[in-house]
Design a protein around this motif. Structure first.
Motif, PDB file in Angstrom:
ATOM      1  N   CYS A 153     -15.433  -6.946   0.110  1.00 52.52           N
ATOM      2  CA  CYS A 153     -14.597  -6.210   0.220  1.00 52.52           C
ATOM      3  C   CYS A 153     -13.321  -6.784  -0.291  1.00 52.52           C
ATOM      4  O   CYS A 153     -13.148  -5.657  -1.496  1.00 52.52           O
ATOM      5  CB  CYS A 153     -13.967  -6.847   1.292  1.00 52.52           C
ATOM      6  SG  CYS A 153     -13.217  -5.507   2.424  1.00 52.52           S
ATOM      7  N   SER A 177     -18.775  -5.018   2.227  1.00 56.42           N
ATOM      8  CA  SER A 177     -17.596  -4.686   2.777  1.00 56.42           C
ATOM      9  C   SER A 177     -17.808  -4.031   4.464  1.00 56.42           C
ATOM     10  O   SER A 177     -18.920  -3.605   4.532  1.00 56.42           O
ATOM     11  CB  SER A 177     -17.504  -3.838   2.450  1.00 56.42           C
ATOM     12  OG  SER A 177     -16.495  -3.814   0.911  1.00 56.42           O
ATOM     13  N   TRP A 179     -14.965  -2.314   5.018  1.00 53.50           N
ATOM     14  CA  TRP A 179     -14.201  -1.496   4.087  1.00 53.50           C
ATOM     15  C   TRP A 179     -13.748  -0.166   5.350  1.00 53.50           C
ATOM     16  O   TRP A 179     -14.954   1.025   5.775  1.00 53.50           O
ATOM     17  CB  TRP A 179     -14.496  -0.837   3.087  1.00 53.50           C
ATOM     18  CG  TRP A 179     -12.962  -0.401   2.503  1.00 53.50           C
ATOM     19  CD1 TRP A 179     -12.338   0.962   2.451  1.00 53.50           C
ATOM     20  CD2 TRP A 179     -12.556  -0.706   1.291  1.00 53.50           C
ATOM     21  NE1 TRP A 179     -11.927   0.964   1.689  1.00 53.50           N
ATOM     22  CE2 TRP A 179     -11.410   0.137   1.013  1.00 53.50           C
ATOM     23  CE3 TRP A 179     -12.661  -1.928   0.867  1.00 53.50           C
ATOM     24  CZ2 TRP A 179     -10.545  -0.707  -0.298  1.00 53.50           C
ATOM     25  CZ3 TRP A 179     -11.804  -2.799  -0.418  1.00 53.50           C
ATOM     26  CH2 TRP A 179     -11.166  -1.145  -1.249  1.00 53.50           C
ATOM     27  N   PHE A 199     -12.459   2.847  -2.028  1.00 54.20           N
ATOM     28  CA  PHE A 199     -13.580   2.021  -1.548  1.00 54.20           C
ATOM     29  C   PHE A 199     -14.424   2.724  -3.141  1.00 54.20           C
ATOM     30  O   PHE A 199     -14.891   1.764  -3.834  1.00 54.20           O
ATOM     31  CB  PHE A 199     -13.760   2.358  -0.398  1.00 54.20           C
ATOM     32  CG  PHE A 199     -15.154   1.538  -0.731  1.00 54.20           C
ATOM     33  CD1 PHE A 199     -15.652   0.810  -0.077  1.00 54.20           C
ATOM     34  CD2 PHE A 199     -16.344   1.748  -1.065  1.00 54.20           C
ATOM     35  CE1 PHE A 199     -16.308  -0.457   0.356  1.00 54.20           C
ATOM     36  CE2 PHE A 199     -18.016   1.504  -0.573  1.00 54.20           C
ATOM     37  CZ  PHE A 199     -17.232   0.563   0.240  1.00 54.20           C
TER      38      PHE A 199
END
Length: 288
Positions: A153, A177, A179, A199
């Motif tokens: 992440c 991740s 995220w 991202f």
């Protein structure tokens, strides 16, 4: 030269470890049926992530959540994951019970022979350090599908993380991740979310600047106060997205001749080859 079929997962995982293993088994079977040899599952897919990143986790059944179960690297859960992986190389995030008594946000790489590699998250956003101790290094390792480097992440927000792996010979960067979408001024449409854009930008930039293959898995759905952006993807060494799940759950599957892709990307402008590390200093830098 042979090609490698790889996949990154976007899926929703929670605290129920048995349910998480059920989801994991289903995804592994689906990937295996599609000929996938490298599968990346999200951060904290075994036991779930944190309910909140600002120390205001909602109560569950009248009590504050105690966080994900801490699993030993040499414990039965990781052995179970390895058995499910079989001939595949599988990467999955979990909460690691360190022999030092501390908990780490970790990612493990396994196949049927056991553990191939393990990474503890180094960079911790917001209040994550209240739940986990921090890792202290990045390293690549050899697997049946090539030399891999792993990160988790927020690690990918730091160019040094992926660069350290590339300099250690990583051909494939795997980042897992959890995220989330932006917490302030949120949008109803995740495709317009600014944290999703970050991202995606980090994924493409880290692949391009290091000229490596990039496999990025992420949580999907919601957990506690967090809403995840999905967007699992496979990126080639030129920074182009080969496969993407979008903001929903799914598998991003791509096939690539990794060695050939790296050779082609680095043929004219080799970003690792052309480095000038003696110039990368700044006023006040402390010598190692």
């Amino acid at each position: 030269m042979t090609t490698l079929r790889m996949a990154a997962v976007a899926a929703e995982f929670g605290r129920d470890l048995e349910e998480d293993f059920s989801i994991t088994e289903r995804l592994i079977k689906e990937a295996r049926a599609d000929g996938v040899r490298l599968l990346a599952l999200p951060e904290a897919c075994l036991g779930g992530y944190l309910l909140s990143l600002d120390n205001t986790a909602p109560a569950q059944a009248g009590e504050l959540d105690e966080g994900p179960p801490a699993l030993a690297l040499d414990g039965p859960e990781v052995r179970r994951l390895a058995a499910l992986a079989g001939e595949m190389t599988v990467v999955a995030g979990y909460c690691e019970a360190g022999v030092d008594g501390r908990r780490y946000n970790s990612v493990v790489c396994v196949n049927g022979d056991g553990v191939l590699g393990n990474h503890r998250k180094v960079h911790q956003p917001l209040s994550e350090d209240a739940s986990y101790a921090s890792g202290d290094r990045f390293h690549a390792f050899d697997t049946p599908v090539g030399r891999i480097g792993m990160m988790i992440c927020y690690d990918k927000a730091f160019p040094e993380s992926a660069r350290a792996l590339a300099l250690d010979g990583a051909e494939i960067g795997v980042v897992v991740s959890a995220w989330p979408a932006a917490r302030t001024n949120p949008t109803t449409d995740l495709t317009d979310d600014r944290w999703k854009r970050r991202f995606d930008l980090f994924d493409r930039a880290r692949a391009l600047e290091n000229q490596i293959v990039w496999v990025s898995a992420n949580q999907a759905g919601t957990f506690g106060s967090l809403r995840f952006v999905g967007s699992a993807k496979v990126v080639d060494p030129g920074g182009d997205i080969l496969a993407d799940t979008g903001v929903g759950a799914g598998l991003a599957v791509a096939e690539l001749n990794v060695a050939q892709a790296l050779e082609t990307a680095r043929r004219s402008m080799g970003h690792l080859r052309d480095r000038r590390p003696e110039t990368y200093t700044y006023a006040g830098a402390v010598s190692a």
